[in-house]
Structures are given as structure tokens and as C-alpha cells.
Design a protein around this motif. Structure first.
Motif, PDB file in Angstrom:
ATOM      1  N   ASP A  53      18.509  -3.858   1.759  1.00  0.00           N
ATOM      2  CA  ASP A  53      17.105  -4.234   1.888  1.00  0.00           C
ATOM      3  C   ASP A  53      16.447  -3.889   0.562  1.00  0.00           C
ATOM      4  O   ASP A  53      17.070  -3.320  -0.345  1.00  0.00           O
ATOM      5  CB  ASP A  53      16.458  -3.458   3.052  1.00  0.00           C
ATOM      6  CG  ASP A  53      15.243  -4.183   3.624  1.00  0.00           C
ATOM      7  OD1 ASP A  53      14.674  -5.045   2.920  1.00  0.00           O
ATOM      8  OD2 ASP A  53      14.853  -3.865   4.752  1.00  0.00           O
ATOM      9  N   TRP A  54      15.166  -4.203   0.435  1.00  0.00           N
ATOM     10  CA  TRP A  54      14.440  -3.882  -0.794  1.00  0.00           C
ATOM     11  C   TRP A  54      13.923  -2.444  -0.814  1.00  0.00           C
ATOM     12  O   TRP A  54      13.252  -2.039  -1.759  1.00  0.00           O
ATOM     13  CB  TRP A  54      13.291  -4.858  -0.997  1.00  0.00           C
ATOM     14  CG  TRP A  54      13.752  -6.194  -1.500  1.00  0.00           C
ATOM     15  CD1 TRP A  54      13.733  -7.373  -0.825  1.00  0.00           C
ATOM     16  CD2 TRP A  54      14.318  -6.482  -2.785  1.00  0.00           C
ATOM     17  NE1 TRP A  54      14.253  -8.378  -1.605  1.00  0.00           N
ATOM     18  CE2 TRP A  54      14.613  -7.862  -2.821  1.00  0.00           C
ATOM     19  CE3 TRP A  54      14.613  -5.705  -3.908  1.00  0.00           C
ATOM     20  CZ2 TRP A  54      15.188  -8.482  -3.924  1.00  0.00           C
ATOM     21  CZ3 TRP A  54      15.183  -6.318  -5.027  1.00  0.00           C
ATOM     22  CH2 TRP A  54      15.459  -7.689  -5.023  1.00  0.00           C
ATOM     23  N   ASN A 215      10.268  -3.392  -4.215  1.00  0.00           N
ATOM     24  CA  ASN A 215      10.267  -2.149  -3.444  1.00  0.00           C
ATOM     25  C   ASN A 215       8.856  -1.754  -3.040  1.00  0.00           C
ATOM     26  O   ASN A 215       8.635  -1.257  -1.925  1.00  0.00           O
ATOM     27  CB  ASN A 215      10.912  -1.016  -4.243  1.00  0.00           C
ATOM     28  CG  ASN A 215      10.955   0.291  -3.477  1.00  0.00           C
ATOM     29  OD1 ASN A 215      10.349   1.285  -3.882  1.00  0.00           O
ATOM     30  ND2 ASN A 215      11.664   0.305  -2.363  1.00  0.00           N
ATOM     31  N   TRP A 218       7.995  -3.739  -0.073  1.00  0.00           N
ATOM     32  CA  TRP A 218       8.702  -3.217   1.097  1.00  0.00           C
ATOM     33  C   TRP A 218       7.983  -1.978   1.640  1.00  0.00           C
ATOM     34  O   TRP A 218       7.807  -1.838   2.856  1.00  0.00           O
ATOM     35  CB  TRP A 218      10.138  -2.871   0.713  1.00  0.00           C
ATOM     36  CG  TRP A 218      10.979  -2.400   1.861  1.00  0.00           C
ATOM     37  CD1 TRP A 218      11.759  -3.158   2.685  1.00  0.00           C
ATOM     38  CD2 TRP A 218      11.106  -1.045   2.338  1.00  0.00           C
ATOM     39  NE1 TRP A 218      12.374  -2.370   3.638  1.00  0.00           N
ATOM     40  CE2 TRP A 218      11.986  -1.062   3.446  1.00  0.00           C
ATOM     41  CE3 TRP A 218      10.571   0.170   1.936  1.00  0.00           C
ATOM     42  CZ2 TRP A 218      12.339   0.086   4.147  1.00  0.00           C
ATOM     43  CZ3 TRP A 218      10.912   1.325   2.629  1.00  0.00           C
ATOM     44  CH2 TRP A 218      11.782   1.283   3.720  1.00  0.00           C
TER      45      TRP A 218
END
Length: 501
Positions: A53-54, A215, A218
């Protein structure tokens, strides 16, 4: 023309020497990195690598991404997966020598700086395990190199390189924010403040933000959960005394103890040098922030290569002014002291021996090595308990773990035993949730009897975790229970028992 050729040959010889030191360190790690087992932290990275995932609760996405590449290339191989950490530390050694060269140092300064990093506690440790701090260390070193080139050449285009490594650093470990604070503070407090008006500086800022943007988005989608995690972990570390000894760790962990006069000279000469003063503040500002904020001692380790580079240049010049006899004495004593501490560090940190007194010495003095033992046995124990259950319980059994080490070990090593995906409330495993069809029987490990009975129904002890070496670590002695479902409905249970670790 002869001078240029000679200078080129000398430079090549110096580069070969730096590469030789780095390759020697790589060889030591490659020969020893398969001796014990994975560390509990490595199991968390391996688990997250399977769910890319980020962002993740405990850290940004760079390290799990690299671990995913390693899994594709090498499978579940300790030597293979740790290769990226080994390469990162080898590069840090070479770049430290190159920093000494850029600061005007000759062969002695470059080799001294490289050897100092190669024999310092934290960088040696970073080559033994797959940790996000392994890459974080390299980014700090590369940023420092780019800053030295910027200040030496006065070419503002180096800000783009700085921005790239700052951005990748933000995607690796959030503590690089302290180094960024040092960079900005160093600019303001030195003549480098002139770059605040440079388009190249703001271009570097933009590059860093673009790299970090996925990020950040996220985090925004997940309520900046990592900030909550970091507050919790910091409070825990302070409560457990893990932040104690910060000043001592700067001498015995962050750098080779024998090189203390060298890196201290590096700080002083950076601050005295108008051109390079920014680098002095790049050390002092994070140092002060970590000291006041009760950071752990190793957080600042990556700032020492630039200090060692400058200090080695100063040492080389001082030694050059001595008579031949005194020069040999000083060099002999200096390198002997550095080597002696380096041997001690390698004996403590690196699993040099598969058995015998040297192995016992390492296990006694290195808690991280002890945390590499017993994982296969723990997974085998869980599999045996599963196999002992009546058929009706085996048909819908789950494994519930108390921490990310147990969860990661069961996820990575469990398939060989046909074990189900473990259930964990810790860090990113909590975000991934529980099975769509929750199990009716749970093998629960890592909790005390009182906690297990508080969380689950009908718990009975069925085993205890141990390791073949009989050494004390976080897992040894932990009870394993067979329980029924949680006392709360699963959705309520999941909200109530989220955990950080």
C-alpha cells in the motif's frame, strides 16, 4: 599533464580502497546473515510486503516495497532479503569516504572516515537485518554528501539531489523530519540562507513533496494514524527507559568509540568554517531536538558519517605536521584503537559463530540476536496444537496473535504447515481486519492468562513457547491457549482491542 594523470591515478586508488572496505563488510554480512533466524521486526516488514500500500501504520511504504522485490527474487531467504540492507550500508561507507575527499581529504582521511563507519555499532547492525533504519541511514548520508557538493561548488542544482533523497527518506522513516529541520535551521544560521531565494531550492522542495505525496494522501485517508502510533510508541519507550542513555549512545553505538576525537573535531570545524557551517547545524539541531524530546540514542546515528568525514580531514592534516616517528605512533595507536573497538562491535552484533563461546557472548550481549530465535519452533508448536484439536474445531480454527512478530512469523512460515492466515490487532494488520467468516475456535498466543480470558471465551492453556537455545527473549515462556470466540461481537471486539507495537 603529468600532475593530472598522477592525480587521476591517486583518485582511482583511493576509490578502490573505499570500495575494498565496503566489499569486505559486505562479505562478512553475507557469510553470517543466515546463521540464526528472522528478527521480529523483519517479520512485520515481510507481512506488510505481502499487502503493499502507499502507507502502513508503523512506517512509510519504501521498506515493505523493497522487501516485496526481495521476496520475488529470493523467496523467504534471510541472506537474500537482507542483501538490500547490506548494499545500503556498503554504499554509506563509500559515500562517507567520498565526503572526506570533497572536503579536501587525501587517502588517509578517506580511508579513516570509511573505516570509522564500517566499525561503528549502528551501521554494523544495519547490515545484519532488514530494517527501515538501514535505508534511512543511507538517505541521511547521501543528503549530507549533496549538501557538501552544494556548498563546495556553489552549484544550486544540487538542491534537486537533496530533494530526491529527502523525498525518498520521507517514504522510508519519519524521523528524517528532524534532519530536515537541521537542514532548514542550518541554512538560516549560515551563509547558505542565500539559497532561500533560489528557484533550485524550491525545486528541490517540490521534488521532495511530489515523492512524498502518495504517503501523505494515504495518511490523510487514514486519519494520520501513524502520528497516533508514533505518540504511543514514544510514550512507551520513555516509560520503559529506552530513551535513557542518549548521550552515552552517541559515543558507543552511533560511532566507533575510538573515533570520538575525530567526529568532535568534525563538529567544531564545520561550525568554524564559514562555507560548511550549515553542516554543523545539521548535526546540532537534531541532536538538541532528540535530547530534549527524549529520542532513542540510535536515532541520530546517520548524522555521524559527515562529522567523521570532516574530522578525518582535520586528523590527516594534524598528523601530516608531525615528525615521522610521531606520525607512526599516532597512526598506529589510532588505528589499533579503532580496530579493537571494531572487533568488539562485530563480536557483539554480528553472528560470527554458529556455536561455541563467541555465539554465547553475542547472545548474552545482544538482545536483537536473541529475538531471532524460536520462531520456527513457535510456528511448529501452533501447528501441533491445531492438529491435536477435534475435527469439528479444526474445520473452523483461527490463530490470534498478540504482537507483529508472532503475526508475521505465522503468516510467512505458517503456510508450510497449512496454517490459516493469523489474526492480529497490531499496527497495519488491524487495518486489514479479521476474516469475513470469523473462526469459532482460536489458538491464542502472546497474552497472559488474565488477558486471554478477558478477551475470549472458554480459554484453556495448551502449550508454552520456547527456543532451542534456551535464551530469554520476548517470546520465551509465553502461554498458548485454545479459546472460543471473543466475548464481544467481532465488530465491537475489533474496535475495542486495536493495538500498537
Amino acid at each position: 599533464m603529468q600532475t593530472e594523470i598522477g592525480s587521476g591515478r591517486e583518485t582511482r586508488t583511493e576509490t578502490v580502497a573505499l570500495i575494498g572496505i565496503a566489499l569486505a563488510v559486505m562479505l562478512i554480512h553475507l557469510l553470517t546473515n543466515g546463521r540464526y533466524g528472522f528478527h521480529r521486526d523483519e517479520f512485520q516488514f515481510l507481512s506488510d510486503a505481502r499487502h503493499l500500500d502507499w502507507g502502513f501504520v508503523a512506517y512509510p511504504p519504501f521498506t515493505p516495497f523493497v522487501e516485496r522485490v526481495g521476496l520475488q527474487l529470493f523467496g523467504v531467504s534471510m541472506v537474500g532479503l537482507r542483501l538490500f540492507s547490506v548494499i545500503a550500508q556498503a554504499l554509506a561507507i563509500v559515500v562517507t569516504g567520498l565526503m572526506a575527499r570533497e572536503l579536501g581529504g587525501g587517502r588517509l582521511a578517506q580511508v579513516t572516515a570509511a573505516l570509522a563507519v564500517a566499525t561503528s555499532g549502528l551501521p554494523v547492525f544495519e547490515g545484519t537485518e532488514f530494517q527501515y533504519s538501514s535505508f534511512d541511514y543511507l538517505w541521511w548520508v547521501l543528503i549530507a554528501y549533496c549538501v557538501i557538493r552544494l556548498l563546495k561548488t556553489e552549484d544550486p542544482r544540487w538542491w534537486i539531489g537533496i530533494g530526491v533523497f529527502v523525498g525518498v527518506g520521507l517514504m522510508t522513516k519519519y524521523t528524517i523530519l528532524f534532519f530536515i529541520t537541521g537542514i532548514l535551521g542550518g541554512m538560516v544560521l549560515s551563509s547558505a540562507r542565500r539559497y532561500l531565494a533560489s528557484g533550485w531550492f524550491w525545486g528541490g522542495v517540490a521534488v521532495a513533496l511530489v515523492i512524498f505525496a502518495p504517503n501523505f494522501l494515504w495518511q490523510a485517508r487514514h486519519g494520520f494514524i501513524s502520528a497516533d502510533f508514533l505518540r504511543h510508541i514514544h510514550a512507551r519507550d520513555v516509560r520503559l527507559g529506552r530513551a535513557n542513555g542518549f548521550l552515552k549512545d552517541q559515543f558507543v553505538i552511533c560511532a566507533n568509540l575510538a573515533t570520538a576525537p575525530i567526529w568532535i573535531a568534525g563538529v567544531i570545524h564545520f561550525l568554524r568554517n564559514e562555507r560548511y557551517r550549515m553542516l554543523g547545524w545539521m548535526y546540532l539541531i537534531p541532536f538538541a531536538l532528540f535530547l530534549v524530546g527524549k529520542g532513542r540514542g540510535y536515532y541520530l546515528a546517520a548524522a555521524y558519517p559527515m562529522l567523521l568525514a570532516m574530522g578525518a580531514v582535520v586528523w590527516e592534516r594534524r598528523v601530516a605536521g608531525l615528525t615521522r616517528v610521531w606520525r607512526r605512533v599516532v597512526l598506529g595507536v589510532g588505528f589499533a584503537a579503532m580496530a579493537a573497538y571494531g572487533v568488539f562491535i562485530y563480536a557483539v552484533i554480528v553472528p560470527l559463530a554458529a556455536d561455541g563461546p563467541l555465539k554465547q557472548f553475542a547472545l548474552k550481549n545482544n538482545g536483537d540476536l536473541r529475538e531471532e530465535l524460536g520462531w520456527k519452533e513457535m510456528v511448529g508448536l501452533v501447528a501441533g496444537i491445531r492438529d491435536s484439536l477435534p475435527a469439528e474445531q479444526r474445520s473452523n480454527v483461527g490463530v490470534f496473535t498478540a504482537n507483529y512478530g508472532e503475526q508475521g512469523a505465522l503468516e510467512i512460515l505458517g503456510p508450510a504447515y497449512g496454517l490459516p492466515m493469523p489474526i492480529s490487532r497490531t499496527n497495519s494488520a488491524w487495518l486489514r481486519g479479521y476474516p469475513t467468516v470469523p473462526p469459532t475456535t482460536l489458538i491464542v498466543l502472546g497474552f497472559s492468562k488474565a488477558t486471554a480470558e478477558k478477551m475470549f471465551t472458554d480459554c484453556r492453556p495448551v502449550g508454552r513457547v520456547d527456543n532451542p537455545e534456551g535464551v530469554e527473549n520476548e517470546e520465551r515462556g509465553g502461554s498458548v491457549f485454545v479459546c472460543g470466540p471473543p466475548r464481544l461481537p467481532w465488530p465491537e471486539f475489533w474496535k475495542e482491542y486495536q493495538a500498537y507495537g
